[in-house]
Design a protein around this motif. Structure first.
Motif, PDB file in Angstrom:
ATOM      1  N   ASN A  42       0.823  -1.207   0.000  1.00 51.00           N
ATOM      2  CA  ASN A  42       0.000   0.000   0.000  1.00 51.00           C
ATOM      3  C   ASN A  42       0.860   1.261   0.000  1.00 51.00           C
ATOM      4  O   ASN A  42       0.553   2.238  -0.690  1.00 51.00           O
ATOM      5  CB  ASN A  42      -0.918   0.002   1.227  1.00 51.00           C
ATOM      6  N   ILE A  43       1.944   1.240   0.767  1.00 49.34           N
ATOM      7  CA  ILE A  43       2.847   2.386   0.800  1.00 49.34           C
ATOM      8  C   ILE A  43       3.520   2.580  -0.560  1.00 49.34           C
ATOM      9  O   ILE A  43       3.652   3.706  -1.052  1.00 49.34           O
ATOM     10  CB  ILE A  43       3.900   2.203   1.912  1.00 49.34           C
ATOM     11  N   SER A  44       3.930   1.487  -1.176  1.00 53.42           N
ATOM     12  CA  SER A  44       4.525   1.580  -2.510  1.00 53.42           C
ATOM     13  C   SER A  44       3.519   2.119  -3.518  1.00 53.42           C
ATOM     14  O   SER A  44       3.864   2.901  -4.415  1.00 53.42           O
ATOM     15  CB  SER A  44       5.028   0.202  -2.953  1.00 53.42           C
ATOM     16  N   ALA A  45       2.262   1.706  -3.373  1.00 52.06           N
ATOM     17  CA  ALA A  45       1.211   2.190  -4.273  1.00 52.06           C
ATOM     18  C   ALA A  45       0.995   3.682  -4.105  1.00 52.06           C
ATOM     19  O   ALA A  45       0.741   4.403  -5.076  1.00 52.06           O
ATOM     20  CB  ALA A  45      -0.083   1.431  -4.003  1.00 52.06           C
ATOM     21  N   LEU A  46       1.119   4.163  -2.873  1.00 49.15           N
ATOM     22  CA  LEU A  46       0.967   5.594  -2.615  1.00 49.15           C
ATOM     23  C   LEU A  46       2.041   6.389  -3.331  1.00 49.15           C
ATOM     24  O   LEU A  46       1.755   7.410  -3.979  1.00 49.15           O
ATOM     25  CB  LEU A  46       1.032   5.858  -1.109  1.00 49.15           C
ATOM     26  N   GLU A  47       3.270   5.938  -3.233  1.00 51.93           N
ATOM     27  CA  GLU A  47       4.357   6.653  -3.901  1.00 51.93           C
ATOM     28  C   GLU A  47       4.193   6.616  -5.418  1.00 51.93           C
ATOM     29  O   GLU A  47       4.410   7.613  -6.101  1.00 51.93           O
ATOM     30  CB  GLU A  47       5.711   6.064  -3.507  1.00 51.93           C
ATOM     31  N   ALA A  48       3.796   5.458  -5.941  1.00 54.20           N
ATOM     32  CA  ALA A  48       3.598   5.333  -7.386  1.00 54.20           C
ATOM     33  C   ALA A  48       2.474   6.251  -7.861  1.00 54.20           C
ATOM     34  O   ALA A  48       2.579   6.894  -8.919  1.00 54.20           O
ATOM     35  CB  ALA A  48       3.287   3.881  -7.741  1.00 54.20           C
ATOM     36  N   ASN A  49       1.411   6.335  -7.092  1.00 54.06           N
ATOM     37  CA  ASN A  49       0.278   7.179  -7.463  1.00 54.06           C
ATOM     38  C   ASN A  49       0.656   8.652  -7.409  1.00 54.06           C
ATOM     39  O   ASN A  49       0.278   9.444  -8.283  1.00 54.06           O
ATOM     40  CB  ASN A  49      -0.903   6.910  -6.522  1.00 54.06           C
ATOM     41  N   TYR A  50       1.422   9.036  -6.388  1.00 50.55           N
ATOM     42  CA  TYR A  50       1.863  10.425  -6.291  1.00 50.55           C
ATOM     43  C   TYR A  50       2.758  10.785  -7.476  1.00 50.55           C
ATOM     44  O   TYR A  50       2.626  11.864  -8.068  1.00 50.55           O
ATOM     45  CB  TYR A  50       2.619  10.652  -4.987  1.00 50.55           C
ATOM     46  N   THR A  51       3.669   9.893  -7.802  1.00 46.79           N
ATOM     47  CA  THR A  51       4.582  10.129  -8.922  1.00 46.79           C
ATOM     48  C   THR A  51       3.822  10.283 -10.235  1.00 46.79           C
ATOM     49  O   THR A  51       4.144  11.146 -11.064  1.00 46.79           O
ATOM     50  CB  THR A  51       5.589   8.970  -9.043  1.00 46.79           C
ATOM     51  N   LYS A  52       2.806   9.462 -10.408  1.00 47.52           N
ATOM     52  CA  LYS A  52       1.990   9.519 -11.629  1.00 47.52           C
ATOM     53  C   LYS A  52       1.287  10.865 -11.761  1.00 47.52           C
ATOM     54  O   LYS A  52       1.220  11.441 -12.852  1.00 47.52           O
ATOM     55  CB  LYS A  52       0.967   8.389 -11.608  1.00 47.52           C
ATOM     56  N   ASN A  53       0.781  11.370 -10.645  1.00 47.35           N
ATOM     57  CA  ASN A  53       0.007  12.614 -10.659  1.00 47.35           C
ATOM     58  C   ASN A  53       0.849  13.867 -10.474  1.00 47.35           C
ATOM     59  O   ASN A  53       0.359  14.973 -10.700  1.00 47.35           O
ATOM     60  CB  ASN A  53      -1.066  12.566  -9.572  1.00 47.35           C
ATOM     61  N   ASN A  54       2.092  13.689 -10.065  1.00 42.37           N
ATOM     62  CA  ASN A  54       2.977  14.842  -9.832  1.00 42.37           C
ATOM     63  C   ASN A  54       4.362  14.594 -10.423  1.00 42.37           C
ATOM     64  O   ASN A  54       5.373  14.614  -9.709  1.00 42.37           O
ATOM     65  CB  ASN A  54       3.095  15.117  -8.334  1.00 42.37           C
TER      66      ASN A  54
END
Length: 394
Positions: free
Chosen positions: A168-180
């Protein structure tokens, strides 16, 4: 002095990014020894209303300490941490610094896990199952690891929960990177502002130095400084008159390079004091500088060779893309911390080392190696030493 902090921070970073280091994290959730139940239930920290108990903290403490013990030996914990590197900004021992540093690390993991759930981020359930299966297979093949996990109550359910949290933490970073994402303009600006830091250009130089600094690092009296300036001017006049630079260095220079005719060998940017570097890298091969001063004394430099920069800007910018993206995410995490309601009681953990002393590991075989395979947590990225960064001090 920095190797312990590098080791700890690198270990935590890899734990979040590498699957097999996730497996290593499972050990950390296992150790509950030497403590009364009421002590284990004490709250170390609270993150947005969610408590982190001493029992949860102690599991991770025991695991990470075990890994470092296995790699460096237990004697490392008695090393001194200087004030500027200590989390408390006071000189302490590594074990005390590590004990407090881990509190902040676990708080951050809890905060990021909460944020991932808040954003309803999804993980690949088949990947989760595969991760758990890999863990099960690994301990089946390793009797020592199997005994270790069983002794500490690591069940498949525990394994699944831990993997899920880390994913879940890895998914958070990946999602942030995608959007920012980092923009090309940001990369170009950073590269242009720091271009000198990403060059492999080198120069080879010889120098003559007349010191103006005492052995204890203090400046000599003004009379001696004036005398040094007069002497370097006289030496420079001899060079301009055609006398051999190397011979004059052997005769007059006041550092260890004099025996080699002042030869300092090749060096890159960042290895010399600023004034020396600026002069050396601005010269042409065969050229001799006018006298100039650094904090060590007065110098005359002769450039004897040069290796041009062969760095590919495209490769550097590709590297910077990842670095700047990580910096963006780090700032995002800091913003989450500021907005969160976080409390902590570091007194609860002050005896953590004593509370895991009863853990008996009969054989420190390959539990750590298997768990961290591929993580390549080298700690040889040492800070440039004073001798290297201020090479002219010899």
């Amino acid at each position: 002095k920095a190797k312990y902090i590098i080791c700890i921070l690198e270990m935590e970073k890899k734990m979040k990014k590498k699957l097999k280091v996730f497996i290593a994290g499972l050990i950390s959730m296992s150790l509950l020894v030497g403590c009364a139940t009421d002590k284990l239930g004490k709250t170390v920290a609270t993150v947005n209303g969610e408590n982190i108990t001493y029992g949860e903290y102690l599991k991770k403490f025991a695991f990470q300490k075990y890994m470092i013990d296995s790699t460096y030996g237990k004697e490392i914990w008695n090393e001194k941490v200087p004030a500027e590197q200590s989390i408390t900004k006071q000189e302490t021992t590594l074990i005390k610094d590590f004990t407090l540093r881990l509190v902040d690390s676990i708080i951050q993991e809890e905060l990021l896990s909460q944020e991932a759930k808040k954003q309803s981020l999804k993980i690949d359930e088949s990947e989760l199952k595969n991760n758990v299966d890999q863990w099960k297979n690994s301990i089946t093949k390793d009797k020592t690891a199997k005994e270790y996990y069983e002794k500490n109550g690591i069940t498949e359910e525990v394994v699944t929960d831990i993997f899920k949290e880390q994913m879940n933490i890895s998914a958070l970073e990946a999602n942030y990177t995608k959007n920012n994402p980092v923009t090309q303009a940001e990369i170009d600006k950073y590269y242009n502002d720091h271009k000198s830091e990403y060059t492999n250009a080198q120069v080879k130089a010889s120098h003559i130095i007349i010191k103006t600094q005492n052995d204890d690092g203090t400046e000599m009296s003004q009379d001696k400084v004036d005398s040094a300036k007069k002497q370097i001017d006289e030496i420079y006049a001899k060079i301009k008159a055609g006398e051999d630079f190397a011979k004059l260095a052997k005769q007059y220079s006041q550092d260890a390079s004099k025996d080699a005719g002042g030869d300092l060998g090749f060096f890159s940017k960042g290895q010399m004091v600023k004034e020396f570097e600026e002069v050396a890298f601005s010269m042409k091969v065969g050229e001799v500088s006018e006298p100039f001063k650094t904090k060590y004394g007065y110098h005359v430099v002769k450039l004897t060779d040069k290796k041009e920069d062969t760095t590919d800007p495209k490769q550097v910018k590709e590297f910077l893309k990842g670095t700047l993206q990580q910096e963006k995410f780090t700032k995002y995490v800091e913003e989450l911390k500021k907005a969160a309601k976080i409390t902590k009681d570091e007194k609860v953990v002050e005896n953590a080392e004593k509370d895991i002393k009863e853990v008996e590991i009969k054989s420190q075989t390959s539990i750590t190696d298997k768990a961290t395979e591929g993580s390549n947590t080298k700690t040889d990225n040492k800070e440039k030493t004073q001798e290297n960064t201020e090479k002219t001090e010899d």
